[in-house]
Design a protein around this motif. Structure first.
Motif, PDB file in Angstrom:
ATOM      1  N   GLU A   1      14.404   6.741   0.975  1.00 24.61           N
ATOM      2  CA  GLU A   1      14.522   7.871   0.055  1.00 24.61           C
ATOM      3  C   GLU A   1      15.833   7.776  -0.726  1.00 24.61           C
ATOM      4  OE1 GLU A   1      13.955  12.701   0.152  1.00 24.61           O
ATOM      5  OE2 GLU A   1      15.251  11.781   1.653  1.00 24.61           O
ATOM      6  N   ARG A   2      16.918   7.430  -0.065  1.00 24.52           N
ATOM      7  CA  ARG A   2      18.199   7.295  -0.756  1.00 24.52           C
ATOM      8  C   ARG A   2      18.162   6.180  -1.794  1.00 24.52           C
ATOM      9  NH1 ARG A   2      20.753   8.025   4.455  1.00 24.52           N
ATOM     10  NH2 ARG A   2      21.267   5.791   4.543  1.00 24.52           N
ATOM     11  N   ASN A   3      17.373   5.139  -1.522  1.00 27.84           N
ATOM     12  CA  ASN A   3      17.254   4.009  -2.444  1.00 27.84           C
ATOM     13  C   ASN A   3      16.129   4.190  -3.467  1.00 27.84           C
ATOM     14  OD1 ASN A   3      19.325   2.066  -1.614  1.00 27.84           O
ATOM     15  ND2 ASN A   3      18.228   2.010   0.333  1.00 27.84           N
ATOM     16  N   ASN A   4      15.510   5.367  -3.483  1.00 27.82           N
ATOM     17  CA  ASN A   4      14.447   5.697  -4.445  1.00 27.82           C
ATOM     18  C   ASN A   4      13.180   4.861  -4.286  1.00 27.82           C
ATOM     19  OD1 ASN A   4      15.828   7.799  -5.779  1.00 27.82           O
ATOM     20  ND2 ASN A   4      16.972   6.307  -6.994  1.00 27.82           N
ATOM     21  N   LEU A   5      12.971   4.281  -3.104  1.00 34.30           N
ATOM     22  CA  LEU A   5      11.721   3.568  -2.864  1.00 34.30           C
ATOM     23  C   LEU A   5      10.589   4.526  -2.524  1.00 34.30           C
ATOM     24  CD1 LEU A   5      12.524   0.336  -0.813  1.00 34.30           C
ATOM     25  CD2 LEU A   5      11.700   0.504  -3.151  1.00 34.30           C
ATOM     26  N   VAL A   6      10.920   5.673  -1.955  1.00 38.32           N
ATOM     27  CA  VAL A   6       9.912   6.687  -1.648  1.00 38.32           C
ATOM     28  C   VAL A   6      10.327   8.010  -2.276  1.00 38.32           C
ATOM     29  CG1 VAL A   6       9.259   5.559   0.520  1.00 38.32           C
ATOM     30  CG2 VAL A   6      10.972   7.382   0.553  1.00 38.32           C
ATOM     31  N   ALA A   7       9.341   8.870  -2.472  1.00 37.99           N
ATOM     32  CA  ALA A   7       9.620  10.161  -3.102  1.00 37.99           C
ATOM     33  C   ALA A   7      10.295  11.131  -2.142  1.00 37.99           C
ATOM     34  CB  ALA A   7       8.317  10.770  -3.633  1.00 37.99           C
ATOM     35  N   LEU A   8       9.850  11.105  -0.880  1.00 34.44           N
ATOM     36  CA  LEU A   8      10.360  12.043   0.116  1.00 34.44           C
ATOM     37  C   LEU A   8      10.487  11.339   1.456  1.00 34.44           C
ATOM     38  CD1 LEU A   8       8.007  15.112  -0.531  1.00 34.44           C
ATOM     39  CD2 LEU A   8      10.395  14.942  -1.239  1.00 34.44           C
TER      40      LEU A   8
ATOM     41  N   LEU B   1      15.976 -10.476  -0.590  1.00 34.06           N
ATOM     42  CA  LEU B   1      16.519 -11.782  -0.228  1.00 34.06           C
ATOM     43  C   LEU B   1      17.008 -11.833   1.219  1.00 34.06           C
ATOM     44  CD1 LEU B   1      18.489 -12.684  -3.485  1.00 34.06           C
ATOM     45  CD2 LEU B   1      16.288 -13.595  -2.740  1.00 34.06           C
ATOM     46  N   THR B   2      17.605 -10.757   1.695  1.00 29.59           N
ATOM     47  CA  THR B   2      18.092 -10.736   3.084  1.00 29.59           C
ATOM     48  C   THR B   2      17.006 -10.336   4.068  1.00 29.59           C
ATOM     49  OG1 THR B   2      18.788  -8.403   3.010  1.00 29.59           O
ATOM     50  CG2 THR B   2      20.396 -10.070   2.301  1.00 29.59           C
ATOM     51  N   ASN B   3      15.951  -9.689   3.562  1.00 29.50           N
ATOM     52  CA  ASN B   3      14.882  -9.167   4.408  1.00 29.50           C
ATOM     53  C   ASN B   3      15.391  -8.155   5.422  1.00 29.50           C
ATOM     54  OD1 ASN B   3      11.775 -10.638   5.317  1.00 29.50           O
ATOM     55  ND2 ASN B   3      12.563 -10.348   3.264  1.00 29.50           N
ATOM     56  N   ARG B   4      16.422  -7.440   5.063  1.00 27.17           N
ATOM     57  CA  ARG B   4      16.885  -6.359   5.938  1.00 27.17           C
ATOM     58  C   ARG B   4      15.891  -5.202   5.873  1.00 27.17           C
ATOM     59  NH1 ARG B   4      22.980  -5.658   7.049  1.00 27.17           N
ATOM     60  NH2 ARG B   4      23.753  -7.786   6.883  1.00 27.17           N
ATOM     61  N   PRO B   5      15.592  -4.606   7.020  1.00 24.81           N
ATOM     62  CA  PRO B   5      14.713  -3.431   7.017  1.00 24.81           C
ATOM     63  C   PRO B   5      15.491  -2.191   6.607  1.00 24.81           C
ATOM     64  CG  PRO B   5      15.408  -3.915   9.239  1.00 24.81           C
ATOM     65  CD  PRO B   5      15.990  -4.999   8.376  1.00 24.81           C
ATOM     66  N   MET B   6      14.787  -1.161   6.229  1.00 24.91           N
ATOM     67  CA  MET B   6      15.419   0.139   6.004  1.00 24.91           C
ATOM     68  C   MET B   6      14.543   1.213   6.605  1.00 24.91           C
ATOM     69  SD  MET B   6      14.886   1.025   1.953  1.00 24.91           S
ATOM     70  CE  MET B   6      15.295  -0.565   1.269  1.00 24.91           C
TER      71      MET B   6
ATOM     72  N   LEU C   1       0.825  -1.210   0.000  1.00 31.50           N
ATOM     73  CA  LEU C   1       0.000   0.000   0.000  1.00 31.50           C
ATOM     74  C   LEU C   1       0.858   1.258   0.000  1.00 31.50           C
ATOM     75  CD1 LEU C   1      -2.635  -1.084   2.658  1.00 31.50           C
ATOM     76  CD2 LEU C   1      -3.141  -0.568   0.265  1.00 31.50           C
ATOM     77  N   ALA C   2       1.927   1.219   0.796  1.00 27.91           N
ATOM     78  CA  ALA C   2       2.786   2.397   0.917  1.00 27.91           C
ATOM     79  C   ALA C   2       3.508   2.711  -0.384  1.00 27.91           C
ATOM     80  CB  ALA C   2       3.795   2.184   2.042  1.00 27.91           C
ATOM     81  N   LEU C   3       4.088   1.685  -1.023  1.00 27.39           N
ATOM     82  CA  LEU C   3       4.954   1.926  -2.176  1.00 27.39           C
ATOM     83  C   LEU C   3       4.205   1.993  -3.501  1.00 27.39           C
ATOM     84  CD1 LEU C   3       8.115  -0.224  -1.339  1.00 27.39           C
ATOM     85  CD2 LEU C   3       7.594   2.155  -0.744  1.00 27.39           C
ATOM     86  N   LEU C   4       2.979   1.458  -3.551  1.00 22.86           N
ATOM     87  CA  LEU C   4       2.184   1.575  -4.776  1.00 22.86           C
ATOM     88  C   LEU C   4       1.502   2.927  -4.884  1.00 22.86           C
ATOM     89  CD1 LEU C   4       0.618  -1.989  -4.983  1.00 22.86           C
ATOM     90  CD2 LEU C   4       2.259  -0.995  -6.586  1.00 22.86           C
ATOM     91  N   ALA C   5       1.552   3.709  -3.817  1.00 20.91           N
ATOM     92  CA  ALA C   5       1.036   5.079  -3.899  1.00 20.91           C
ATOM     93  C   ALA C   5       1.830   5.856  -4.951  1.00 20.91           C
ATOM     94  CB  ALA C   5       1.141   5.771  -2.546  1.00 20.91           C
ATOM     95  N   ASP C   6       1.198   6.849  -5.537  1.00 16.57           N
ATOM     96  CA  ASP C   6       1.860   7.632  -6.585  1.00 16.57           C
ATOM     97  C   ASP C   6       2.959   8.516  -6.009  1.00 16.57           C
ATOM     98  OD1 ASP C   6       0.004   6.755  -8.745  1.00 16.57           O
ATOM     99  OD2 ASP C   6      -1.442   7.745  -7.429  1.00 16.57           O
ATOM    100  N   VAL C   7       2.747   9.003  -4.791  1.00 13.61           N
ATOM    101  CA  VAL C   7       3.774   9.798  -4.109  1.00 13.61           C
ATOM    102  C   VAL C   7       3.939   9.247  -2.692  1.00 13.61           C
ATOM    103  CG1 VAL C   7       4.541  12.096  -3.415  1.00 13.61           C
ATOM    104  CG2 VAL C   7       3.093  11.844  -5.435  1.00 13.61           C
ATOM    105  N   PRO C   8       4.860   8.288  -2.500  1.00 14.24           N
ATOM    106  CA  PRO C   8       5.094   7.786  -1.150  1.00 14.24           C
ATOM    107  C   PRO C   8       5.982   8.760  -0.371  1.00 14.24           C
ATOM    108  CG  PRO C   8       5.831   6.230  -2.872  1.00 14.24           C
ATOM    109  CD  PRO C   8       5.637   7.558  -3.514  1.00 14.24           C
ATOM    110  N   ILE C   9       5.526   9.131   0.824  1.00 13.82           N
ATOM    111  CA  ILE C   9       6.283  10.015   1.700  1.00 13.82           C
ATOM    112  C   ILE C   9       6.464   9.297   3.034  1.00 13.82           C
ATOM    113  CG2 ILE C   9       6.390  12.288   2.786  1.00 13.82           C
ATOM    114  CD1 ILE C   9       4.356  13.255   0.698  1.00 13.82           C
ATOM    115  N   ALA C  10       7.691   9.185   3.489  1.00 11.68           N
ATOM    116  CA  ALA C  10       7.971   8.437   4.720  1.00 11.68           C
ATOM    117  C   ALA C  10       8.541   9.343   5.796  1.00 11.68           C
ATOM    118  CB  ALA C  10       8.959   7.298   4.434  1.00 11.68           C
ATOM    119  N   ALA C  11       8.167   9.064   7.023  1.00  8.57           N
ATOM    120  CA  ALA C  11       8.915   9.642   8.142  1.00  8.57           C
ATOM    121  C   ALA C  11      10.319   9.060   8.104  1.00  8.57           C
ATOM    122  CB  ALA C  11       8.232   9.301   9.458  1.00  8.57           C
TER     123      ALA C  11
END
Length: 271
Positions: free
Chosen positions: A183-190, A172-177, A124-134
């Protein structure tokens, strides 16, 4: 709210700004984990939002300190409860409908990722058009950790957003971020400070709501074709995930989580 959303009683709705609808995932005490009823409502709500003349943009967030912990573990498929074909069809159809309905929705979606986002919640979070994370939010795919292939959204979205090398590493490692790392990995916009998340999500939603609605929706439709043209990848990942749920690895992983111990994967099944 009007009766338009009365059927979606496992979700909360409010209007934080003109033409902006906020959908809040709510499962108190369980980090907003998705129950079967909530899952069905999340599959269906996007069509209702598209038909809502008062809404141009939707914000999706979680209640309290979490965004969404993914599927509720006590509602995971139970081996032998249904005929294997019935179980597979039910779970596969539910998972694929959720992702496809979000991708097919016409109006822009902003996610405000306020805390832990795992599994279906991360979809749900990443399929949004503009994901913004704390910046302090925790993002984790979580599938391999419970002994199943990375289904839901991961195989279709992650390689496109962060590249194949990063996608393989994290899935594969299931490491959290953290949100900041996402944001640095381009998974979220902001990624923003936690105290600025609500205001930032409303600010972005208002900007989208003020833009030419047809142009915005057509642009979203065209961009989402990158996802639609790779649906075969998504189907395969979802199918593998559902098959894995009936396997020994998933049973061991879930049992280990219940018993608070490391899982024992000493038996190797060739694939």
């Amino acid at each position: 709210m009007t009766d338009r959303y009365a059927a979606f009683d496992r979700l909360k709705f409010d209007r934080p700004a003109p033409r902006v609808l906020r959908l809040t995932l709510s499962n108190p005490g369980k980090a907003n984990a998705v129950t079967p009823t909530m899952h069905r409502q999340l599959e269906e709500v996007w069509a209702a939002i598209d038909a809502d003349p008062e809404t141009r943009v939707t914000i999706v967030t979680g209640e309290g300190r979490a965004f969404c912990a993914g599927g509720a573990l006590d509602d995971m498929p139970v081996a032998g409860a249904l005929d294997p074909n019935q179980q597979f069809s039910q779970d596969f159809n539910n998972a694929t409908r959720l992702v496809r309905n979000i991708i097919a929705s016409r109006k822009p979606i902003v996610s405000a990722i306020n805390g832990a986002a795992v599994g279906a919640g991360l979809a749900l979070a990443l399929l949004a058009d503009v994901p913004i994370a704390a910046k302090t939010a925790k993002l984790l795919d979580g599938h391999v950790r419970i002994g199943v292939a990375a289904g839901d959204h991961a195989a279709i979205v992650w390689p496109l957003l962060c590249g194949m090398a990063k996608a393989k590493y994290y899935l594969l490692t299931n490491r959290p971020m953290t949100g900041e790392e996402a944001e640095r990995n381009n998974l979220v916009a902001l990624a923003v400070d936690a105290e600025a998340l609500e205001a930032t999500s409303i600010e972005v939603a208002l900007e989208l709501a003020a833009a030419a609605p047809t142009a915005v929706r057509m642009t979203k439709y065209v961009l989402n074709h990158w996802l639609r043209q790779n649906e075969a990848i998504f189907d395969l990942s979802a199918a593998f995930e559902m098959v894995n749920f009936s396997g020994a690895e998933a049973k061991e992983a879930l049992k280990a989580m219940e018993e608070k111990r490391p899982p024992d994967f000493t038996t190797d099944v060739l694939f």
